[in-house]
Write a protein that holds these residues in place. Structure first.
Motif, PDB file in Angstrom:
ATOM      1  N   GLY A  23     -58.665  -0.601  30.170  1.00 52.37           N
ATOM      2  CA  GLY A  23     -57.240  -0.461  30.254  1.00 52.37           C
ATOM      3  C   GLY A  23     -56.400  -0.693  29.263  1.00 52.37           C
ATOM      4  O   GLY A  23     -55.132  -1.529  29.170  1.00 52.37           O
ATOM      5  N   LEU A  24     -56.472  -0.064  27.963  1.00 56.18           N
ATOM      6  CA  LEU A  24     -55.647  -0.192  26.884  1.00 56.18           C
ATOM      7  C   LEU A  24     -54.437   0.227  26.970  1.00 56.18           C
ATOM      8  O   LEU A  24     -53.918   1.102  27.397  1.00 56.18           O
ATOM      9  N   LYS A  25     -53.563  -0.951  26.492  1.00 60.38           N
ATOM     10  CA  LYS A  25     -51.912  -0.574  26.581  1.00 60.38           C
ATOM     11  C   LYS A  25     -51.790   0.287  24.916  1.00 60.38           C
ATOM     12  O   LYS A  25     -51.671  -0.158  24.098  1.00 60.38           O
ATOM     13  N   ILE A  26     -51.379   1.457  25.214  1.00 65.65           N
ATOM     14  CA  ILE A  26     -51.358   2.592  24.211  1.00 65.65           C
ATOM     15  C   ILE A  26     -49.873   2.847  23.694  1.00 65.65           C
ATOM     16  O   ILE A  26     -49.167   3.235  24.986  1.00 65.65           O
ATOM     17  N   PRO A  27     -49.216   2.687  23.109  1.00 68.19           N
ATOM     18  CA  PRO A  27     -47.589   3.218  22.539  1.00 68.19           C
ATOM     19  C   PRO A  27     -47.629   4.637  22.896  1.00 68.19           C
ATOM     20  O   PRO A  27     -48.210   5.359  22.309  1.00 68.19           O
ATOM     21  N   SER A  86     -48.287  -3.787  17.202  1.00 65.80           N
ATOM     22  CA  SER A  86     -49.107  -5.051  17.800  1.00 65.80           C
ATOM     23  C   SER A  86     -48.449  -5.599  18.806  1.00 65.80           C
ATOM     24  O   SER A  86     -49.109  -6.326  19.789  1.00 65.80           O
ATOM     25  N   GLN A  87     -46.929  -5.544  19.083  1.00 61.61           N
ATOM     26  CA  GLN A  87     -46.525  -5.813  20.360  1.00 61.61           C
ATOM     27  C   GLN A  87     -46.756  -5.083  21.429  1.00 61.61           C
ATOM     28  O   GLN A  87     -46.128  -5.437  22.551  1.00 61.61           O
ATOM     29  N   GLN A  88     -47.087  -3.811  21.202  1.00 65.83           N
ATOM     30  CA  GLN A  88     -46.995  -2.731  22.139  1.00 65.83           C
ATOM     31  C   GLN A  88     -48.412  -2.621  22.823  1.00 65.83           C
ATOM     32  O   GLN A  88     -48.758  -1.788  23.630  1.00 65.83           O
ATOM     33  N   GLN A  89     -49.335  -3.361  22.045  1.00 65.38           N
ATOM     34  CA  GLN A  89     -50.944  -3.182  22.462  1.00 65.38           C
ATOM     35  C   GLN A  89     -51.457  -4.344  23.374  1.00 65.38           C
ATOM     36  O   GLN A  89     -50.896  -5.384  23.490  1.00 65.38           O
ATOM     37  N   GLY A  90     -52.680  -4.107  23.782  1.00 68.31           N
ATOM     38  CA  GLY A  90     -53.204  -4.933  24.640  1.00 68.31           C
ATOM     39  C   GLY A  90     -54.140  -4.278  25.647  1.00 68.31           C
ATOM     40  O   GLY A  90     -54.424  -3.178  25.475  1.00 68.31           O
ATOM     41  N   GLU A  91     -54.655  -5.192  26.764  1.00 67.29           N
ATOM     42  CA  GLU A  91     -55.331  -4.531  27.530  1.00 67.29           C
ATOM     43  C   GLU A  91     -54.971  -5.096  29.089  1.00 67.29           C
ATOM     44  O   GLU A  91     -54.479  -5.905  29.282  1.00 67.29           O
ATOM     45  N   ASN A  92     -55.189  -4.168  29.920  1.00 70.21           N
ATOM     46  CA  ASN A  92     -54.799  -4.277  31.416  1.00 70.21           C
ATOM     47  C   ASN A  92     -55.970  -3.558  32.128  1.00 70.21           C
ATOM     48  O   ASN A  92     -55.704  -2.320  32.784  1.00 70.21           O
ATOM     49  N   PRO A  93     -57.052  -4.328  32.328  1.00 71.17           N
ATOM     50  CA  PRO A  93     -58.197  -3.763  32.957  1.00 71.17           C
ATOM     51  C   PRO A  93     -57.957  -3.098  34.152  1.00 71.17           C
ATOM     52  O   PRO A  93     -57.124  -3.824  34.938  1.00 71.17           O
TER      53      PRO A  93
END
Length: 314
Positions: A110-114, A172-179
């Motif tokens: 669930g990658l957070k992709i800009p 870097s502030q727009q990325q992350g994960e949401n499985p």
């Protein structure tokens, strides 16, 4: 909620064949996770499922854009999630199959992709400054990204700067994960011996040439021109060299096999980084039985967890 079954691994490990057997046994459709099979007309060189395979089992995410389009990872993620929801809504378990690690990760993690489309003009202006200066600029506006982007990685450096200048916010502030909330079983295919993988790649390469890869590349060159970015990818770049008279047909075959082996090695390294992938050796005579047993176990666990109202991870 029905879960998701992922079939992944390096090229020429038999992912498509295994997936077809599973899909027919489960009554499930197949979702492609291949970054080139999404493009129309790129068929032989991408080992796209045949028309017969697609008649026997419904396939999603094939031929969804033209060769001149630019399908981003974010675009793929959106379409894949939509297809998964559609299939699960019919109470079926979709099979996500392919070797493009980033596509799979975008869905599974669930990658957070800009949502920033590529900006060629901005990228060109930044690239003209040189990688050293671009990297220094990135260090000023997004120091956190520097810890993850190598000083020589011009592609990711430009992307990070592009996102910053378009949105005003560091990537870097727009990325992350949401499985996703549904359970996922990841099955990886690999060869016990390197020699077996090399043998499979040689066979795959010869099959592509026999199926008319040269004619496919020639047709694409005539229609879109030799500067089409997709023609710089594996299998197509080597044939383009042959058509330009730079190498012989035999050299094109050898280079295609060599570059495929190198690509497969990178794929294996990528997938080995995910500890949730359950690996199966493709040279085992009872491979299908082993995988089928694991799939049935996964489906039963999912059913029990669903009935009890608890969550489950695999």
């Amino acid at each position: 909620m029905p879960g998701l079954i992922v079939i992944c691994g390096a090229t020429a490990t038999g992912k498509s064949s295994l997936a077809l057997h599973l899909a027919q046994g489960l009554g499930s459709p197949i979702l492609s996770a291949d970054s080139r099979q999404v493009y129309r007309e790129f068929d032989i060189g991408t080992a796209k499922p045949t028309a017969a395979d697609r008649r026997n089992v419904p396939h999603y995410l094939l031929d969804i854009c033209d060769p001149t389009d630019n399908l981003t990872v974010a675009d793929y993620q959106d379409q894949a999630n939509q297809a998964i929801a559609e299939v699960q809504g019919l109470n079926h378990v979709p099979l996500l199959v392919g070797g493009t690690g980033l596509y799979l990760k975008a869905v599974v993690k669930g990658l957070k992709i800009p949502r920033v489309a590529p900006n060629p003009e901005l990228r060109s202006q930044l690239a003209a400054l040189g990688q050293a200066q671009c990297y220094a600029m990135l260090q000023q506006v997004d120091p956190e990204s520097i810890t993850r982007i190598h000083a020589n990685d011009s592609v990711r450096t430009l992307r990070a700067l592009e996102v910053f200048y378009v949105t005003g916010c560091p990537i870097s502030q727009q990325q992350g994960e949401n499985p996703p909330s549904y359970p996922i079983l990841q099955i990886g295919l690999d060869c016990k011996e390197v020699e077996e993988g090399d043998r499979r790649i040689l066979i795959r390469t010869q099959e592509m040439f026999n199926a008319g890869l040269v004619a496919e590349v020639e047709s694409i060159c005539q229609k879109y021109g030799t500067s089409l970015p997709l023609l710089h990818t594996l299998g197509y770049a080597e044939i383009k060299q042959y058509l330009a008279g730079e190498i012989s047909l035999e050299e094109a075959k050898e280079l295609t096999a060599l570059h495929t082996r190198q690509f497969a090695k990178r794929q294996r390294t990528w997938f080995r980084g995910d500890r949730k992938i359950e690996w199966f050796a493709v040279d085992q005579p009872d491979l299908l039985e082993q995988v089928w047993h694991r799939v049935q176990e996964f489906l039963e666990q999912t059913k029990v967890a669903s009935a009890s109202g608890t969550s489950c991870t695999f």
